[in-house]
Design a protein around this motif. Sequence first.
Motif, mmCIF file in Angstrom:
data_model
loop_
_atom_site.group_PDB
_atom_site.id
_atom_site.type_symbol
_atom_site.label_atom_id
_atom_site.label_comp_id
_atom_site.label_asym_id
_atom_site.label_seq_id
_atom_site.Cartn_x
_atom_site.Cartn_y
_atom_site.Cartn_z
ATOM 1 N N SER A 92 28.180 28.202 4.248
ATOM 2 C CA SER A 92 28.978 26.789 5.153
ATOM 3 C C SER A 92 29.895 27.292 5.309
ATOM 4 O O SER A 92 30.833 26.891 6.717
ATOM 5 C CB SER A 92 28.557 25.574 5.516
ATOM 6 O OG SER A 92 28.659 24.920 3.863
ATOM 7 N N ASN A 117 25.829 25.180 10.226
ATOM 8 C CA ASN A 117 27.403 24.783 9.749
ATOM 9 C C ASN A 117 28.034 25.848 10.396
ATOM 10 O O ASN A 117 29.289 25.890 10.786
ATOM 11 C CB ASN A 117 28.043 24.003 8.221
ATOM 12 C CG ASN A 117 27.229 22.706 7.824
ATOM 13 O OD1 ASN A 117 26.284 22.105 8.582
ATOM 14 N ND2 ASN A 117 28.729 21.236 7.888
ATOM 15 N N ASN A 141 21.775 24.102 15.675
ATOM 16 C CA ASN A 141 23.014 24.324 15.866
ATOM 17 C C ASN A 141 23.418 25.754 16.682
ATOM 18 O O ASN A 141 24.559 25.664 16.796
ATOM 19 C CB ASN A 141 23.709 23.262 14.309
ATOM 20 C CG ASN A 141 22.412 22.383 14.119
ATOM 21 O OD1 ASN A 141 21.937 21.264 14.991
ATOM 22 N ND2 ASN A 141 22.976 21.641 13.216
HETATM 23 C C1 LIG Z 1 27.529 20.494 8.526
HETATM 24 O O1 LIG Z 1 27.759 19.612 9.622
HETATM 25 C C2 LIG Z 1 27.608 18.571 9.642
HETATM 26 C C3 LIG Z 1 26.886 17.699 10.741
HETATM 27 O O2 LIG Z 1 25.975 18.815 11.803
HETATM 28 C C4 LIG Z 1 28.161 17.474 9.132
HETATM 29 O O3 LIG Z 1 28.336 15.942 8.721
HETATM 30 C C5 LIG Z 1 28.765 18.141 7.738
HETATM 31 O O4 LIG Z 1 29.607 17.785 6.962
HETATM 32 C C6 LIG Z 1 29.006 19.282 7.858
HETATM 33 N N1 LIG Z 1 29.597 20.278 6.036
HETATM 34 C C7 LIG Z 1 29.736 21.067 5.947
HETATM 35 C C8 LIG Z 1 30.069 21.352 4.541
HETATM 36 O O5 LIG Z 1 30.775 21.864 6.966
#
Ligand SMILES: *[C@@H]1O[C@H](CO)[C@@H](O)[C@H](O)[C@H]1NC(C)=O
Length: 923
Positions: A92, A117, A141
């Motif tokens: 991610s 993500n 998503n």
């Molecule tokens: C990934 O996305 C979620 C929300 O969809 C968020 O809460 C989370 O922090 C994100 N994680 C990263 C590693 O970006």
Amino acid sequence: MRFKAGLIYLSMVACFLPPPFYFVSCLNSDGQTLLSLSRRWITTPQSILSSWNASDADPCLWGGVLCDPNKLVVSLNLSSSHIMGEIGPEISMLTQLKSLNLSSNYISGTIPSQIGNCSRIQQLDLANNILSGKIPKSVGNLLDLMYLDLSYNQFISLPPDLGNCSNLEQFAVVGCGLTGPVPSSFGQLTKVTLLYLSINQLSGNIPPQLANCTSLTDLQLNDNQLEGSIPSELGRLKLTTLYLFTNRLTGEVPMSIWKIDTLENLLINGNGLFGELPIEIVQLKHLKVFTLYDNHFFGVIPQSLGINDSLTIVDFYNNSFSGPIPPNLCSGNQLERLILGFNSFQGSIPSEFGNCASLKRLIINNSNLTGVLPHFVNTPNMLHMNLEGNRFTRQILGSFGKLTNITLINLSKNRLSGLLPMELGNLLWLQALDLSHNALEGPLPPELASCSMLLKFNASHNFFNGSIPTALQTMSRLSTLDLSQNQFSGSIPTFISELKALVDLQLGGNTLRGMIPSSVIELERLVTLNFSYNGLTGRIPSNFSKLVMLQNLDVSHNHLTNNLASLSELHVLANLNLSYNLFIGPIPANLVKFLNSSFLENPGLCVDCGLDNCDVVSRNFRHCTSHSDQTSLTKFQTAMVALGASAFLFAVIGLGFMFHSGQREKHDIEDRSLFHKVMEATEDLNDRYIIGRGTHGTVYKASLGPDGVYAVKKLMFGGSKEGITSMVREVETIGKVRHRNLVRLEDIQMEKDYGLILYKYMQNGSLHDILHEVHPPPLLDWSIRCKIALGTAHGLAYLHFDCDPPVVHRDIKPMNILLDEEMEPHISDFGIAKLLDQSSPTLMSGTLRGTIGYIAPECAFTSKESKECDVYSYGVVLLELITRRKAVDPSFSDTDGLDLVKWVRSVWNENKEIEVVVDAAGL
Ligand SMILES: *[C@@H]1O[C@H](CO)[C@@H](O)[C@H](O)[C@H]1NC(C)=O
Ligand SMILES: *[C@@H]1O[C@H](CO)[C@@H](O)[C@H](O)[C@H]1NC(C)=O
Ligand SMILES: *[C@@H]1O[C@H](CO)[C@@H](O)[C@H](O)[C@H]1NC(C)=O
Ligand SMILES: *[C@@H]1O[C@H](CO)[C@@H](O)[C@H](O)[C@H]1NC(C)=O
Ligand SMILES: *[C@@H]1O[C@H](CO)[C@@H](O)[C@H](O)[C@H]1NC(C)=O
Ligand SMILES: *[C@@H]1O[C@H](CO)[C@@H](O)[C@H](O)[C@H]1NC(C)=O
Ligand SMILES: *[C@@H]1O[C@H](CO)[C@@H](O)[C@H](O)[C@H]1NC(C)=O
């Protein structure tokens, strides 16, 4: 790995130093992410090893990587790179990633939910891996996602959230073991053009909401367990391909479907659909492939079907269609396959098909057709014609000779009459010709000699006459020859012995005279031999035992004489009929089981009641009287019975392995009584003597005092083929090999419901017992462990490299490594072993082979049979020897995946201390 980690640390340190100290370039964050992803891969592709250098500033020149102008990764393509391992959640952190292609690797574990993500991702291709678990909801998503392929993994179900991927254009989850419904939310995928959910276990109805996928052109839901009727809403779509075959759909096909005028491929076979085909289907003018087989359609097929289209495949097999066959099906001149068998038509085959130049397969069997066969004047591409079981009359026309490419003709069970046309001699590629059950007459034309590719020739149940033609002599590939129930006369030609490939030879019900030529014993592949109902005289040729494969022998209703000694070695015989002849003398021991029905009206035969089981059934037979005669014969017969074991072995092994018969004969006589002793020693295999239950059978211990101790493996057949297959396979492989580190097969015994395999008993049991079961656990010093490891490796190397063809064991594990009194290992249990050549049968695909914990991930779900799979399993055995822990053990915590390989890896990575890993008791 360590070297790489060092570089990373170095560059990270560099990044925290003030600017003047930038003497080492600093790898950017996407580069670091890639390295950390790669650290989860057990095997790393060469392209990565060579270019993924931690001291680069960015990963933009690394193999498989593409960057944007900001040096951030936009595309990672490591398709087909032999990657084994998992996808880490750090994926991610590649925030600019647009395309991820990890297809065709050995990636295991689950798809990390963090994939959700990667919000810019447009193409995600993880097909052909061994991913499992849930498809994360978070994929929903990914609003930019256009291409998603997760096919050929093992997932649980389809999350409805995927319906949110509103930009999805191509979406495939084929062959993933999915259960549950097709989410109705998929109706929101308004841009999807291809939706492939085939080959899963999806259930429930087809959601009508799919009709909202207005861009959909190709919908494939075949090979699932979908039920209910086809939603009429789907008729709104401009589909070109609709695959709904092999489901449980019922009801009528809605009219709207028949009106989708864009359809090219409509495959709805293998359901419970019914109804008539409406006249409207003639509007399907682009239809190419149209399969309805195995449903319940009825009524008359609209006669204009095919009138202005490009039909190539029409398969309506096994429905209840009636009326005439439409003559226009080939009017587009594209028709390659016309399969209409098992319906109930009226009239004949339209003469138009005789001009269907594109036609390759014409299958209209058991369909109540009448009239004459068409003139096949212009169908040169025809390969396969099956018109069996209709009511065609008159001759087979000379125009059949124009089917010059044809390989199969089946005209059996009709009412054809007249002579066979000599033009059949033009069919040089013909492999199967079935003319049985007609009223054909006259001699077989000599021109048939040109059909030298024939494998199967059946002319039985006709009125053919004359002698058995020498034309057959050229058909050296023939495996089935059935001329029974005709009026052939003369003698059985001696050239018959030149048809070395014959498996099934049937000449019964003719008026053949003379002797059975002694050369028939050269037909070593014969399984079925039927010369019944002729006027044959003389004896059954001696050396008949050379026919080791013979299972069905019928020479009843002849005038054969002399004794049956030449049959006394046929031990795979399953059906025997010698009735109504003039045989004399004792019935050989191996044939006593056929007493009930096989020897009727042979007043000269007698039964030797030195044998146990003949008291009951021998009432209808004379007892053989002369005492001296009896004992000598008994001995002789015992020897024959004994030899039978090697005959059987020879049969199952096929060619390639021969006992030294001289030594063997004596040895086997002992073994026969040996089995008797074994049964005594185990009180007829009483459960008390069970020492193990393997995957493929139960093992008993038989202590015979001075004769030694044996392990007897019993494989139940229980009506199933599987047991016999397993036994044959075991005997096939282990019977062939001789190596000090492989168990040695001592003998086998076949009974009706089970088979027994006798091995030398191994005093120290299995390696599994020694490592884990025996209490108190024996001390195993390293020299012994080394000896076991080495011996096992020798045995395996012998299987892989010295056997021809090589043998893959496929179930190497400590339970299958037996230890003798000197702790020398012997590999055992060849029940699922595989000879690495084309000829041996393959297991069903999709079945798990071997044992969990020992199967290499890349071997688990593929049909690959490779030595490497054994080597992996051997690796696990080594770890087990070193750690004295079971391959799958509840004591491993869940995070280690309950697997020794993962446990060792994680403990080693954490501690790098060998003492933590190895068995302390051995140190
Ligand atoms: C990934 O996305 C979620 C929300 O969809 C968020 O809460 C989370 O922090 C994100 N994680 C990263 C590693 O970006
Ligand atoms: C990585 O790059 C550095 C400097 O460019 C070079 O010295 C080093 O040999 C490279 N390492 C590998 C493993 O290619
Ligand atoms: C992805 O990688 C594979 C294997 O290295 C290669 O064959 C293929 O062409 C690549 N695809 C693209 C789009 O670069
Ligand atoms: C991934 O790579 C394979 C092999 O090169 C290719 O067939 C496939 O189309 C690629 N997938 C995508 C989304 O480009
Ligand atoms: C989808 O289809 C259903 C039923 O066919 C319909 O009621 C609904 O309005 C359609 N639209 C959406 C966005 O689901
Ligand atoms: C076969 O066709 C005849 C007419 O040719 C018809 O009378 C008969 O009912 C049909 N048989 C079956 C089983 O449909
Ligand atoms: C017959 O088969 C051959 C090859 O097997 C092929 O080249 C040829 O086109 C076929 N058709 C005719 C009419 O010979």
